[in-house]
Design a protein around this motif. Sequence first.
Motif, PDB file in Angstrom:
ATOM      1  N   TRP A  38       0.840  -1.212   0.000  1.00  0.00           N
ATOM      2  CA  TRP A  38       0.000   0.000   0.000  1.00  0.00           C
ATOM      3  C   TRP A  38       0.874   1.262   0.000  1.00  0.00           C
ATOM      4  CZ3 TRP A  38       0.265   3.683   3.870  1.00  0.00           C
ATOM      5  CH2 TRP A  38       0.973   3.310   5.012  1.00  0.00           C
ATOM      6  N   MET A  39       2.017   1.178   0.655  1.00  0.00           N
ATOM      7  CA  MET A  39       2.897   2.332   0.821  1.00  0.00           C
ATOM      8  C   MET A  39       3.664   2.642  -0.471  1.00  0.00           C
ATOM      9  SD  MET A  39       5.866   2.540   3.754  1.00  0.00           S
ATOM     10  CE  MET A  39       4.809   2.077   5.139  1.00  0.00           C
ATOM     11  N   PHE A  40       4.005   1.583  -1.175  1.00  0.00           N
ATOM     12  CA  PHE A  40       4.831   1.764  -2.383  1.00  0.00           C
ATOM     13  C   PHE A  40       4.082   2.509  -3.480  1.00  0.00           C
ATOM     14  CE2 PHE A  40       6.697  -2.576  -1.029  1.00  0.00           C
ATOM     15  CZ  PHE A  40       7.449  -1.962  -0.046  1.00  0.00           C
ATOM     16  N   GLU A  41       2.765   2.583  -3.381  1.00  0.00           N
ATOM     17  CA  GLU A  41       1.971   3.248  -4.413  1.00  0.00           C
ATOM     18  C   GLU A  41       1.756   4.728  -4.131  1.00  0.00           C
ATOM     19  OE1 GLU A  41       1.296   1.552  -7.084  1.00  0.00           O
ATOM     20  OE2 GLU A  41       2.267  -0.173  -6.113  1.00  0.00           O
ATOM     21  N   THR A  42       2.227   5.208  -2.981  1.00  0.00           N
ATOM     22  CA  THR A  42       1.949   6.602  -2.615  1.00  0.00           C
ATOM     23  C   THR A  42       2.940   7.564  -3.276  1.00  0.00           C
ATOM     24  OG1 THR A  42       3.370   6.462  -0.655  1.00  0.00           O
ATOM     25  CG2 THR A  42       1.036   5.910  -0.363  1.00  0.00           C
ATOM     26  N   ARG A  43       2.490   8.800  -3.464  1.00  0.00           N
ATOM     27  CA  ARG A  43       3.366   9.834  -4.021  1.00  0.00           C
ATOM     28  C   ARG A  43       4.597  10.034  -3.157  1.00  0.00           C
ATOM     29  NH1 ARG A  43       0.485  15.289  -5.738  1.00  0.00           N
ATOM     30  NH2 ARG A  43      -0.360  15.148  -3.646  1.00  0.00           N
ATOM     31  N   TRP A  44       4.391   9.960  -1.838  1.00  0.00           N
ATOM     32  CA  TRP A  44       5.503  10.155  -0.907  1.00  0.00           C
ATOM     33  C   TRP A  44       6.619   9.133  -1.158  1.00  0.00           C
ATOM     34  CZ3 TRP A  44       7.413   7.049   3.173  1.00  0.00           C
ATOM     35  CH2 TRP A  44       8.243   7.687   4.101  1.00  0.00           C
ATOM     36  N   TRP A  45       6.223   7.880  -1.271  1.00  0.00           N
ATOM     37  CA  TRP A  45       7.201   6.818  -1.495  1.00  0.00           C
ATOM     38  C   TRP A  45       7.812   6.931  -2.881  1.00  0.00           C
ATOM     39  CZ3 TRP A  45       9.015   2.991   1.767  1.00  0.00           C
ATOM     40  CH2 TRP A  45       9.852   2.045   1.170  1.00  0.00           C
ATOM     41  N   ARG A  46       6.949   7.194  -3.872  1.00  0.00           N
ATOM     42  CA  ARG A  46       7.416   7.255  -5.250  1.00  0.00           C
ATOM     43  C   ARG A  46       8.428   8.391  -5.416  1.00  0.00           C
ATOM     44  NH1 ARG A  46       7.002   3.204  -8.429  1.00  0.00           N
ATOM     45  NH2 ARG A  46       6.518   4.455 -10.267  1.00  0.00           N
ATOM     46  N   LYS A  47       8.163   9.510  -4.759  1.00  0.00           N
ATOM     47  CA  LYS A  47       9.079  10.630  -4.849  1.00  0.00           C
ATOM     48  C   LYS A  47      10.427  10.271  -4.224  1.00  0.00           C
ATOM     49  CE  LYS A  47       9.614  15.536  -3.882  1.00  0.00           C
ATOM     50  NZ  LYS A  47       9.123  16.705  -3.109  1.00  0.00           N
ATOM     51  N   ALA A  48      10.374   9.591  -3.077  1.00  0.00           N
ATOM     52  CA  ALA A  48      11.620   9.177  -2.426  1.00  0.00           C
ATOM     53  C   ALA A  48      12.399   8.200  -3.308  1.00  0.00           C
ATOM     54  CB  ALA A  48      11.304   8.537  -1.070  1.00  0.00           C
ATOM     55  N   SER A  49      11.677   7.523  -4.226  1.00  0.00           N
ATOM     56  CA  SER A  49      12.325   6.590  -5.150  1.00  0.00           C
ATOM     57  C   SER A  49      12.637   7.247  -6.489  1.00  0.00           C
ATOM     58  CB  SER A  49      11.412   5.376  -5.400  1.00  0.00           C
ATOM     59  OG  SER A  49      10.853   4.901  -4.201  1.00  0.00           O
ATOM     60  N   ASP A  53       5.097   9.967 -10.065  1.00  0.00           N
ATOM     61  CA  ASP A  53       3.696   9.542 -10.021  1.00  0.00           C
ATOM     62  C   ASP A  53       3.336   9.054  -8.616  1.00  0.00           C
ATOM     63  OD1 ASP A  53       5.281   7.334 -10.027  1.00  0.00           O
ATOM     64  OD2 ASP A  53       4.106   6.207 -11.487  1.00  0.00           O
ATOM     65  N   GLY A  54       2.222   8.341  -8.501  1.00  0.00           N
ATOM     66  CA  GLY A  54       1.808   7.810  -7.210  1.00  0.00           C
ATOM     67  C   GLY A  54       0.467   8.372  -6.772  1.00  0.00           C
ATOM     68  N   ASP A  60      -1.441   8.200   1.107  1.00  0.00           N
ATOM     69  CA  ASP A  60      -0.361   9.179   1.021  1.00  0.00           C
ATOM     70  C   ASP A  60      -0.414  10.170   2.181  1.00  0.00           C
ATOM     71  OD1 ASP A  60       1.875  10.258  -0.649  1.00  0.00           O
ATOM     72  OD2 ASP A  60       0.585  12.019  -0.692  1.00  0.00           O
ATOM     73  N   ALA A  61      -1.644  10.594   2.543  1.00  0.00           N
ATOM     74  CA  ALA A  61      -1.791  11.556   3.646  1.00  0.00           C
ATOM     75  C   ALA A  61      -1.234  10.976   4.948  1.00  0.00           C
ATOM     76  CB  ALA A  61      -3.262  11.933   3.819  1.00  0.00           C
ATOM     77  N   PHE A  62      -1.486   9.711   5.160  1.00  0.00           N
ATOM     78  CA  PHE A  62      -0.958   9.085   6.379  1.00  0.00           C
ATOM     79  C   PHE A  62       0.553   8.887   6.292  1.00  0.00           C
ATOM     80  CE2 PHE A  62      -5.308   7.735   7.630  1.00  0.00           C
ATOM     81  CZ  PHE A  62      -5.244   8.046   8.970  1.00  0.00           C
ATOM     82  N   VAL A  63       1.020   8.334   5.186  1.00  0.00           N
ATOM     83  CA  VAL A  63       2.409   7.895   5.150  1.00  0.00           C
ATOM     84  C   VAL A  63       3.371   9.076   5.243  1.00  0.00           C
ATOM     85  CG1 VAL A  63       2.796   7.892   2.646  1.00  0.00           C
ATOM     86  CG2 VAL A  63       3.926   6.168   4.070  1.00  0.00           C
TER      87      VAL A  63
END
Lengths: 215, 215
Positions: A38-49, A53-54, A60-63
């Motif tokens: 669930w986390m890997f699909e968020t903008r936050w995670w995607r940006k860190a990678s 997108d995401g 995303d709001a939580f993560v």
Amino acid sequence: MSRVYVQNFSISLDGFGTGEGTSRDTPFGHAGERLHEWMFETRWWRKASGQSDGSGGIDDAFVRQHDAGIGIEIMGAGKFGYPGWHEDPDWKGWWGANPPFHTPVFVLTHHLRSPIEMEGGTTYHFIDASPARALEMAREAANGQGIRIGGGAIVVRDFLAAGLVDHAHIVVTPILLGRGVRLWDGLESLEQRYEIEAVSSPSGVTHLTFSRRGA
Amino acid sequence: MSRVYVQNFSISLDGFGTGEGTSRDTPFGHAGERLHEWMFETRWWRKASGQSDGSGGIDDAFVRQHDAGIGIEIMGAGKFGYPGWHEDPDWKGWWGANPPFHTPVFVLTHHLRSPIEMEGGTTYHFIDASPARALEMAREAANGQGIRIGGGAIVVRDFLAAGLVDHAHIVVTPILLGRGVRLWDGLESLEQRYEIEAVSSPSGVTHLTFSRRGA
């Protein structure tokens, strides 16, 4: 006074925070990456990678609350390394040269070693202490900022059981692991100390938030 | 072909469908009524209790699916009676003269007795059979209508483990019981056989629905 947080801690429907059979190649055992998809699909995670997108919704709001205002993390030995890491003098955690913590990290372990300074502001300190004593030390080091209890499941459970957590965010993922390390054991009547909210996401996970009454 | 349903089956956050210490006075043990409070607030329940108020939202939408199209219920001995009910020849279940089933009910038990015909269409039949065999018998009696697996937790778990359930509706309530009978034990990878949805209600519970893939 520093607040104490559990953030983005993922468990299966049947309550396991880690699967069985953890090793250097399988940090979450037979669970693999499934607790965290669930986390890997968020903008936050995607940006860190390095991606642009995401999803920008509730997950995303939580993560993305992960970083703001946190001054230190406390983690268990089982989050820092695989079973037996303490016999490897070169082990510096799972996260490479520039770990995503960017603060001091207290690693709770009976196997003490000298602090390890990483890039980006993360320094691992190894301490052998009870949850309450570790938290005391963390409050001194946190400069009034928040303290994250990083996991694994046993550490989160121990801090909850000891009444030391102000806010906990637990993410229930729609899988059944059947075996591993349970988060909820020994926490009977925890709801009496917390306001609990549950909100489901289109991704299939349910975000549970525990806010300590009167905190 | 009759579909097989689990409906409104409530568990705690830590996965217990019944508490510890069940007795004639405490059918759910130390859980008391807490697993089912969400249900008592619905219009469906309130109407059955002779009241005209109650909530008409998501909890009500789920709970009122209880009756429609169900031709028979299968329940465990622990749902039918308290530990030791089989030594009481006058025991006729928890639900009084006119039980809320209004269909035949198969009670799975090693302690057989003659059928008991109640008011309102409910007849209790006592059978000593495996889940698969009980379901075969229920299909014959259901006249093509649905079959409800009524609980308790062990019976629901056994039918899920045997792959006999088409649709399951599990309600996760925001309490931690700490002890009792677990629903999820031994169901590793159940998600591979079902489409799972999670939706949280303003009442604080989360409704999980399992729909068998290809069913």
